[in-house]
Design an enzyme around this catalytic site. Structure first.
Site, PDB file in Angstrom:
ATOM      1  N   ASP A  13      33.900   8.590  18.197  1.00 45.93           N
ATOM      2  CA  ASP A  13      33.452   7.268  17.886  1.00 45.93           C
ATOM      3  C   ASP A  13      34.183   6.120  18.866  1.00 45.93           C
ATOM      4  O   ASP A  13      34.413   5.207  18.426  1.00 45.93           O
ATOM      5  CB  ASP A  13      33.832   7.116  16.282  1.00 45.93           C
ATOM      6  CG  ASP A  13      33.001   7.920  15.559  1.00 45.93           C
ATOM      7  OD1 ASP A  13      32.094   8.327  15.741  1.00 45.93           O
ATOM      8  OD2 ASP A  13      33.666   8.267  14.629  1.00 45.93           O
ATOM      9  N   GLY A  15      32.534   4.894  21.570  1.00 47.17           N
ATOM     10  CA  GLY A  15      31.603   4.101  21.866  1.00 47.17           C
ATOM     11  C   GLY A  15      30.797   4.784  23.148  1.00 47.17           C
ATOM     12  O   GLY A  15      30.435   4.278  24.024  1.00 47.17           O
ATOM     13  N   LYS A  16      30.740   6.092  22.950  1.00 46.57           N
ATOM     14  CA  LYS A  16      30.061   6.912  24.073  1.00 46.57           C
ATOM     15  C   LYS A  16      28.678   6.528  24.154  1.00 46.57           C
ATOM     16  O   LYS A  16      28.028   6.389  25.270  1.00 46.57           O
ATOM     17  CB  LYS A  16      30.403   8.516  23.636  1.00 46.57           C
ATOM     18  CG  LYS A  16      31.789   8.927  23.706  1.00 46.57           C
ATOM     19  CD  LYS A  16      31.966  10.184  23.408  1.00 46.57           C
ATOM     20  CE  LYS A  16      31.461  10.517  21.833  1.00 46.57           C
ATOM     21  NZ  LYS A  16      32.277   9.955  20.883  1.00 46.57           N
ATOM     22  N   LYS A  18      27.164   3.669  23.471  1.00 47.93           N
ATOM     23  CA  LYS A  18      26.889   2.421  24.295  1.00 47.93           C
ATOM     24  C   LYS A  18      26.806   2.700  25.510  1.00 47.93           C
ATOM     25  O   LYS A  18      26.209   1.834  26.511  1.00 47.93           O
ATOM     26  CB  LYS A  18      27.861   1.174  23.538  1.00 47.93           C
ATOM     27  CG  LYS A  18      27.748  -0.098  24.160  1.00 47.93           C
ATOM     28  CD  LYS A  18      28.844  -0.927  24.026  1.00 47.93           C
ATOM     29  CE  LYS A  18      28.808  -2.024  25.275  1.00 47.93           C
ATOM     30  NZ  LYS A  18      29.369  -3.197  24.796  1.00 47.93           N
ATOM     31  N   ASN A  38      26.242  16.121  14.385  1.00 53.57           N
ATOM     32  CA  ASN A  38      27.639  15.878  13.702  1.00 53.57           C
ATOM     33  C   ASN A  38      27.865  14.349  14.314  1.00 53.57           C
ATOM     34  O   ASN A  38      28.595  13.827  14.220  1.00 53.57           O
ATOM     35  CB  ASN A  38      28.708  16.731  13.835  1.00 53.57           C
ATOM     36  CG  ASN A  38      28.658  17.392  15.165  1.00 53.57           C
ATOM     37  OD1 ASN A  38      27.779  17.291  15.952  1.00 53.57           O
ATOM     38  ND2 ASN A  38      29.849  18.231  15.476  1.00 53.57           N
ATOM     39  N   GLY A  40      27.211  10.744  15.878  1.00 52.50           N
ATOM     40  CA  GLY A  40      26.399   9.505  15.874  1.00 52.50           C
ATOM     41  C   GLY A  40      26.715   8.398  16.508  1.00 52.50           C
ATOM     42  O   GLY A  40      27.824   7.964  16.716  1.00 52.50           O
ATOM     43  N   HIS A  41      25.797   8.177  17.625  1.00 49.99           N
ATOM     44  CA  HIS A  41      26.009   7.313  18.627  1.00 49.99           C
ATOM     45  C   HIS A  41      25.085   6.016  18.635  1.00 49.99           C
ATOM     46  O   HIS A  41      23.887   6.158  18.515  1.00 49.99           O
ATOM     47  CB  HIS A  41      25.579   7.934  19.854  1.00 49.99           C
ATOM     48  CG  HIS A  41      26.523   9.290  20.308  1.00 49.99           C
ATOM     49  ND1 HIS A  41      26.330   9.919  21.430  1.00 49.99           N
ATOM     50  CD2 HIS A  41      27.674   9.620  19.641  1.00 49.99           C
ATOM     51  CE1 HIS A  41      27.269  10.917  21.371  1.00 49.99           C
ATOM     52  NE2 HIS A  41      28.126  10.684  20.325  1.00 49.99           N
ATOM     53  N   THR A 128      31.556  17.138   8.995  1.00 49.19           N
ATOM     54  CA  THR A 128      30.478  16.539   8.424  1.00 49.19           C
ATOM     55  C   THR A 128      29.317  17.219   7.595  1.00 49.19           C
ATOM     56  O   THR A 128      28.345  16.605   7.225  1.00 49.19           O
ATOM     57  CB  THR A 128      29.788  15.917   9.877  1.00 49.19           C
ATOM     58  OG1 THR A 128      29.343  17.231  10.585  1.00 49.19           O
ATOM     59  CG2 THR A 128      30.588  15.262  10.850  1.00 49.19           C
ATOM     60  N   ARG A 142      26.502  36.510  17.988  1.00 51.11           N
ATOM     61  CA  ARG A 142      25.465  37.016  18.552  1.00 51.11           C
ATOM     62  C   ARG A 142      24.377  37.280  17.539  1.00 51.11           C
ATOM     63  O   ARG A 142      23.582  38.326  17.511  1.00 51.11           O
ATOM     64  CB  ARG A 142      25.569  38.325  19.292  1.00 51.11           C
ATOM     65  CG  ARG A 142      26.436  37.958  20.626  1.00 51.11           C
ATOM     66  CD  ARG A 142      27.030  38.973  21.251  1.00 51.11           C
ATOM     67  NE  ARG A 142      28.169  39.457  20.229  1.00 51.11           N
ATOM     68  CZ  ARG A 142      29.214  40.512  20.358  1.00 51.11           C
ATOM     69  NH1 ARG A 142      28.878  41.191  21.621  1.00 51.11           N
ATOM     70  NH2 ARG A 142      30.109  40.701  19.598  1.00 51.11           N
ATOM     71  N   GLN A 224      31.355  14.020  20.185  1.00 54.08           N
ATOM     72  CA  GLN A 224      32.838  14.136  19.772  1.00 54.08           C
ATOM     73  C   GLN A 224      33.686  13.779  20.789  1.00 54.08           C
ATOM     74  O   GLN A 224      33.547  13.038  21.796  1.00 54.08           O
ATOM     75  CB  GLN A 224      32.981  15.575  19.148  1.00 54.08           C
ATOM     76  CG  GLN A 224      32.258  16.273  18.104  1.00 54.08           C
ATOM     77  CD  GLN A 224      30.908  16.382  18.294  1.00 54.08           C
ATOM     78  OE1 GLN A 224      30.588  17.319  19.066  1.00 54.08           O
ATOM     79  NE2 GLN A 224      29.909  15.692  17.408  1.00 54.08           N
ATOM     80  N   ARG A 303      31.865   7.511   6.130  1.00 49.35           N
ATOM     81  CA  ARG A 303      33.185   7.585   5.877  1.00 49.35           C
ATOM     82  C   ARG A 303      34.100   6.740   6.529  1.00 49.35           C
ATOM     83  O   ARG A 303      33.759   6.238   7.641  1.00 49.35           O
ATOM     84  CB  ARG A 303      33.750   9.223   6.134  1.00 49.35           C
ATOM     85  CG  ARG A 303      32.978  10.148   5.510  1.00 49.35           C
ATOM     86  CD  ARG A 303      33.496  11.508   5.823  1.00 49.35           C
ATOM     87  NE  ARG A 303      33.250  11.895   7.091  1.00 49.35           N
ATOM     88  CZ  ARG A 303      33.600  13.061   7.575  1.00 49.35           C
ATOM     89  NH1 ARG A 303      34.591  13.812   6.989  1.00 49.35           N
ATOM     90  NH2 ARG A 303      33.159  13.598   9.097  1.00 49.35           N
ATOM     91  N   GLY A 413      34.640  -2.827  27.145  1.00 50.76           N
ATOM     92  CA  GLY A 413      33.687  -3.396  26.292  1.00 50.76           C
ATOM     93  C   GLY A 413      34.091  -4.581  25.296  1.00 50.76           C
ATOM     94  O   GLY A 413      35.319  -4.482  24.926  1.00 50.76           O
ATOM     95  N   VAL A 414      33.339  -5.577  25.417  1.00 45.48           N
ATOM     96  CA  VAL A 414      33.952  -6.625  24.275  1.00 45.48           C
ATOM     97  C   VAL A 414      32.957  -6.899  23.288  1.00 45.48           C
ATOM     98  O   VAL A 414      32.848  -8.050  22.733  1.00 45.48           O
ATOM     99  CB  VAL A 414      34.063  -7.792  25.445  1.00 45.48           C
ATOM    100  CG1 VAL A 414      35.369  -7.639  26.322  1.00 45.48           C
ATOM    101  CG2 VAL A 414      32.654  -8.371  26.188  1.00 45.48           C
TER     102      VAL A 414
END
Ligand code: GDP
Ligand code: IMO
Ligand code: MG
Length: 435
Positions: A13, A15-16, A18, A38, A40-41, A128, A142, A224, A303, A413-414
């Site tokens: 989390d 900010g990947k 963005k 799992n 969330g971008h 998650t 396998r 992740q 969460r 990032g701002v």
């Protein structure tokens, strides 16, 4: 420009999403190489918010080919819902390619994830609950089914029958749960999902290499992060894949010599969701402030994220393991109103100082942060568009991070919106390399 990897340097989390979206402007392909839903971008473009789980963050540009490579685990029901949601919002997903070699997540994976967490009680990992770990476990054992199996009912049924033959007694006897019905799964996966996904299923490795041979630019989007990496994270409080830059080679099928640039996405502070050690965690009012101002709640799971000061011991280790070439520092604006900002620059463990990451997990659990304190800037920077407009204290904070990490902070990032970033480098412009 060649190939660029975007990788999280903390516990996710950062900010990947963005920055993937931002960097994708000049790319031809954007490739997810590990993880599953799992992730969330979040992308915020012209006031519209998009929350992506499986679809690569470059999808908003019509010229991009978004690819879900072999290293990803795919829940086809979730993927189709995501495609539907994006299409309803006017996003064209027709060019999306999903590797036939990516493994499938089934309802029994999700059930196993939930039950394993329940079984662990207070020692739970805080997953998650999406079935990610059990799906990767089946891949390693396998006995996993792959996306290509959706196109072959005979093989699909044979493999699924084998798995259920072994799993259903476990569900009945150990977990006191009803067995999974092969026909019900086959109906959903083969009859409903198969035909809808068929146009998207393809050879991502072949397409990737064709593109590279034609001089195309490729962005690999990590999900992740470094400290959730199965091998290099804070095990066992990790995910079950390899988000680190090296994971691109396995998860997308290219050799290390093809990787030109690795950008470490680094939040100006740190957040973590789920259990596990976190030396610079803040459990006081400042921590609550970071959660409130940074809106630190799971993109999908909702969460509350644990928050703390930036930790440069972790960052330096991430620079090494991922061979980071640049940093993108995100959410600097969240620190706007703080009088002073602390940075963890070393740990103390049993009276001994560590400037590098202790290799033994229990040392990380006992690590006491050694802080340096820097002045805050006390003003709103969310409208700042270039380095020269930044308050001196904000520039000093960024230079301190660069010095500690040993690599340049090329982007900053701002704010959450696409345009809210600064090109901090005086030598490269990663977003507009040709300008
Ligand atoms: P990811 O999983 O690494 O893609 O990050 P998430 O999307 O889960 O969480 C990052 C959150 O921060 C999202 O809500 C973004 O919209 C937001 N965000 C990203 N960059 C910035 C930034 O520079 N400033 C602020 N205030 N928010 C940002
Ligand atoms: P993005 O890509 C933050 C965490 C979970 C849990 C651990 C294992 O949005 O940064 P899993 O379900 O993967 O078996 O859970 O990993 N986790 C994340 N935390 N961001 C993520 O993704 C995460 N994906 C998994 O909270 O601690
Ligand atoms: Mg996220």
């Amino acid at each position: 420009m060649g190939t660029t990897v975007v990788v999280g340097t903390q516990w996710g989390d950062e900010g990947k999403g963005k920055f993937t979206d931002l960097l994708a402007q000049d790319m031809d392909m954007v490739v997810r190489y590990q993880g599953g839903h799992n992730a969330g971008h979040t992308l915020v473009v012209e006031g519209n918010t998009f929350k992506l789980q499986l679809v690569p963050s470059g999808v908003l540009y019509p010229h991009i080919t978004p690819m879900i490579a072999n290293g990803v685990v795919v829940d086809p029901v979730v993927l189709l819902e995501e495609i539907k949601r994006l299409s309803a919002a006017g996003v064209d997903c027709s060019k999306l390619v999903v590797s036939g070699n990516a493994h499938l997540i089934f309802p029994y994976h999700q059930a196993l994830d939930v039950m394993a967490e329940r079984h662990l009680g207070s020692n739970k990992l805080g997953t998650t609950k999406r079935g990610i770990g059990p799906a990767y476990a089946d891949k390693a054992a396998r006995v996993g089914l792959r996306v290509q199996d959706l196109l072959d009912p005979k093989i699909f049924r044979e493999k699924l029958a084998m798995v259920l033959h072994e799993r259903n007694p476990l569900f009945a006897k150990v977990y006191n749960r009803l067995p999974f019905d092969l026909e019900a799964i086959a109906e959903q996966y083969l009859d409903e999902c198969g035909p809808l996904l068929k146009p998207h299923i393809g050879d991502t490795v072949g397409l990737l290499h064709q593109g590279l041979e034609h001089g195309q630019n490729v962005l690999f989007e990590g999900a992740q992060a470094m400290y959730l990496d199965l091998d290099h994270g804070t095990y066992p409080f990790v995910t079950s894949s390899n988000p680190i830059a090296g994971g691109v080679c396995v998860g997308a099928g290219i050799g290390p010599r093809y990787i030109d640039r690795v950008i470490g996405i680094t939040k100006a502070y740190i957040s973590r969701v789920g259990s596990g050690p976190f030396p610079s965690e803040l459990t006081d009012a400042v921590g609550d402030h970071l959660v409130d101002v940074g809106q630190e709640y799971g993109t999908n799971t909702k969460r509350r994220r644990r928050c703390g000061w930036l930790d440069t011991v972790m960052l330096r280790h991430a620079v090494r393991v991922n061979s980071l070439s640049d940093l993108a520092i995100t959410k600097l604006d969240v620190l706007d109103t703080l009088d002073t900002i602390k940075v963890c620059v070393a740990y103390e463990v049993d009276g001994e100082r560590y400037d590098t990451m202790p290799y033994h997990q229990s040392a990380i659990h006992r690590a006491v942060p050694v802080y340096e304190e820097l002045a805050g800037w006390g003003c709103d920077i969310s409208g700042v568009a270039c380095r020269s407009e930044l308050p001196k204290a904000a520039e000093d904070y960024l230079c301190f991070i660069e010095e500690q990490a040993g690599v340049p902070a090329s982007l900053v990032g701002v704010g959450p919106q696409r345009h809210q970033y600064i090109n901090f480098s005086s030598t490269v412009d990663l977003v507009n390399p040709t300008r």
